[in-house]
Design a protein around this motif. Structure first.
Motif, PDB file in Angstrom:
ATOM      1  N   SER A  37      -3.971  -1.686  14.746  1.00 34.78           N
ATOM      2  CA  SER A  37      -4.968  -2.122  13.747  1.00 34.78           C
ATOM      3  C   SER A  37      -5.891  -0.975  13.386  1.00 34.78           C
ATOM      4  CB  SER A  37      -5.816  -3.262  14.311  1.00 34.78           C
ATOM      5  OG  SER A  37      -4.999  -4.304  14.728  1.00 34.78           O
ATOM      6  N   LEU A  38      -5.864   0.093  14.176  1.00 32.30           N
ATOM      7  CA  LEU A  38      -6.785   1.211  13.944  1.00 32.30           C
ATOM      8  C   LEU A  38      -6.658   1.772  12.523  1.00 32.30           C
ATOM      9  CD1 LEU A  38      -8.947   2.945  15.249  1.00 32.30           C
ATOM     10  CD2 LEU A  38      -7.177   4.495  16.059  1.00 32.30           C
ATOM     11  N   VAL A  39      -5.423   1.797  12.006  1.00 33.31           N
ATOM     12  CA  VAL A  39      -5.173   2.275  10.642  1.00 33.31           C
ATOM     13  C   VAL A  39      -6.063   1.529   9.642  1.00 33.31           C
ATOM     14  CG1 VAL A  39      -3.387   2.147   8.836  1.00 33.31           C
ATOM     15  CG2 VAL A  39      -2.799   3.023  11.106  1.00 33.31           C
ATOM     16  N   PHE A  40      -6.169   0.215   9.824  1.00 38.19           N
ATOM     17  CA  PHE A  40      -6.920  -0.609   8.870  1.00 38.19           C
ATOM     18  C   PHE A  40      -8.428  -0.505   9.119  1.00 38.19           C
ATOM     19  CE2 PHE A  40      -2.714  -2.334   9.669  1.00 38.19           C
ATOM     20  CZ  PHE A  40      -2.187  -2.249   8.394  1.00 38.19           C
ATOM     21  N   ILE A  41      -8.808  -0.330  10.376  1.00 37.44           N
ATOM     22  CA  ILE A  41     -10.232  -0.219  10.709  1.00 37.44           C
ATOM     23  C   ILE A  41     -10.808   1.077  10.128  1.00 37.44           C
ATOM     24  CG2 ILE A  41     -11.864   0.038  12.642  1.00 37.44           C
ATOM     25  CD1 ILE A  41     -10.009  -1.886  14.214  1.00 37.44           C
ATOM     26  N   ILE A  42     -10.078   2.177  10.259  1.00 37.96           N
ATOM     27  CA  ILE A  42     -10.554   3.459   9.719  1.00 37.96           C
ATOM     28  C   ILE A  42     -10.614   3.386   8.186  1.00 37.96           C
ATOM     29  CG2 ILE A  42     -10.019   5.952   9.501  1.00 37.96           C
ATOM     30  CD1 ILE A  42     -11.133   5.138  12.279  1.00 37.96           C
ATOM     31  N   HIS A  43      -9.613   2.776   7.579  1.00 38.25           N
ATOM     32  CA  HIS A  43      -9.630   2.618   6.118  1.00 38.25           C
ATOM     33  C   HIS A  43     -10.824   1.776   5.674  1.00 38.25           C
ATOM     34  CE1 HIS A  43      -8.577   2.007   2.023  1.00 38.25           C
ATOM     35  NE2 HIS A  43      -8.225   0.759   2.186  1.00 38.25           N
TER      36      HIS A  43
ATOM     37  N   HIS B 156      -5.799   7.015   5.883  1.00 38.49           N
ATOM     38  CA  HIS B 156      -7.168   6.486   5.754  1.00 38.49           C
ATOM     39  C   HIS B 156      -7.556   6.060   4.340  1.00 38.49           C
ATOM     40  CE1 HIS B 156      -8.524  10.672   4.721  1.00 38.49           C
ATOM     41  NE2 HIS B 156      -9.368  10.006   3.977  1.00 38.49           N
ATOM     42  N   ASP B 157      -6.823   6.539   3.320  1.00 39.05           N
ATOM     43  CA  ASP B 157      -7.118   6.103   1.948  1.00 39.05           C
ATOM     44  C   ASP B 157      -6.452   4.771   1.614  1.00 39.05           C
ATOM     45  OD1 ASP B 157      -8.894   8.026   1.007  1.00 39.05           O
ATOM     46  OD2 ASP B 157      -7.270   9.451   0.602  1.00 39.05           O
ATOM     47  N   GLY B 158      -5.724   4.230   2.556  1.00 42.19           N
ATOM     48  CA  GLY B 158      -5.050   2.943   2.339  1.00 42.19           C
ATOM     49  C   GLY B 158      -4.148   2.993   1.124  1.00 42.19           C
ATOM     50  N   LEU B 159      -4.108   1.881   0.394  1.00 45.71           N
ATOM     51  CA  LEU B 159      -3.213   1.830  -0.772  1.00 45.71           C
ATOM     52  C   LEU B 159      -3.827   2.462  -2.015  1.00 45.71           C
ATOM     53  CD1 LEU B 159      -1.501  -1.608  -0.184  1.00 45.71           C
ATOM     54  CD2 LEU B 159      -0.426   0.646  -0.167  1.00 45.71           C
TER      55      LEU B 159
END
Ligand code: FE2
Length: 253
Positions: free
Chosen positions: A190-196, A166-169
């Protein structure tokens, strides 16, 4: 920014209501049981221990999590509108948002946030809470996942990845998942990017609410964001394109 006792209570009810609305049994029941076991701590926990970070006040944690849940539901609509594949469910989306920062609790019998007793650090460094050194070091996403597993609350692959990343890069530990150019190694949801995105948006808004008024820019100069002359902006943009075909296609937009 401080929340009133009523706001803290109301936020807690919204938090529980999201679990009851979006999560199906048996996980709903187990989540409610787990969160109620630590009710007082969750209700009053800050989102961070230093004033300079976001929502570092009593009730800040739940206030932040509720904003991430609402943000994730809204961002989900935008992704759908733009044609994103439906490779996750709404239950997975809300489950990930609700639990994304759970690791901030610390250990079940050893909470991470202790009220600071050091007046100098409170006054000069804005450290209103002290991090409990008695607990073993673990990243917030990993501790959160451990707490869920310890309480027999199972996660899907999509939820595991969304909480973990969730903290992305902003967290270099996520690079093997997110900075990979091999198609088979990229996240399949895409959920990974939506939560981030939801977490990034919520934290930024919390920072702005708390800090921008202190810097004196209470009013953002709206003119700064206006494209003053659309034709000029378009001409400038077209000037940078080399392909004649693409240029005439864009010119017709
Ligand atoms: Fe967060």
């Amino acid at each position: 920014m401080d929340l009133s006792a009523e706001q803290i209570q109301e936020n807690w009810e919204v938090f529980l209501d999201n679990i009851n609305t979006y999560i199906r049994d048996p996980r709903r029941k187990k989540l409610i049981e787990f969160y109620k076991k630590h009710e007082e701590e969750f209700m009053l926990m800050p989102a961070s221990h230093k004033k300079a970070y976001h929502n570092a006040f009593p009730g800040g944690y739940i206030d932040h999590v509720n904003r991430v849940v609402n943000g994730a539901l809204a961002i989900d609509k935008i992704w759908k509108e733009f044609g994103a594949e439906q490779n996750y469910t709404t239950q997975e989306l809300v489950f990930s948002a609700i639990n994304h920062d759970l690791g901030k609790l610390g250990e079940e019998d050893n909470y991470a946030h202790l009220p600071s007793t050091d007046e100098w650090r409170k006054k000069n460094l804005g450290e209103m809470y002290k991090f409990n050194d008695a607990i073993a070091y673990m990243s917030v996403p990993e501790r959160g996942i451990k707490l869920l597993v310890d309480n027999d609350i199972k996660l899907t692959n999509n939820e595991w990845l969304s909480i973990r990343l969730h903290d992305g890069l902003y967290d270099p530990a996520n690079e093997p998942y997110l900075k990979n150019y091999m198609p088979e190694l990229k996240p399949r949801t895409s959920l990974v990017f939506i939560i981030h995105q939801a977490d990034l948006m919520a934290s930024r808004i919390e920072f702005e609410k708390e800090w921008l008024p202190k810097f004196g820019n209470k009013e953002v100069k709206k003119d700064n964001f206006k494209v003053k002359n659309k034709a000029t902006a378009k001409t400038r943009a077209l000037g940078t394109i080399k392909s004649e075909g693409l240029k005439s296609m864009l010119d017709n937009l």
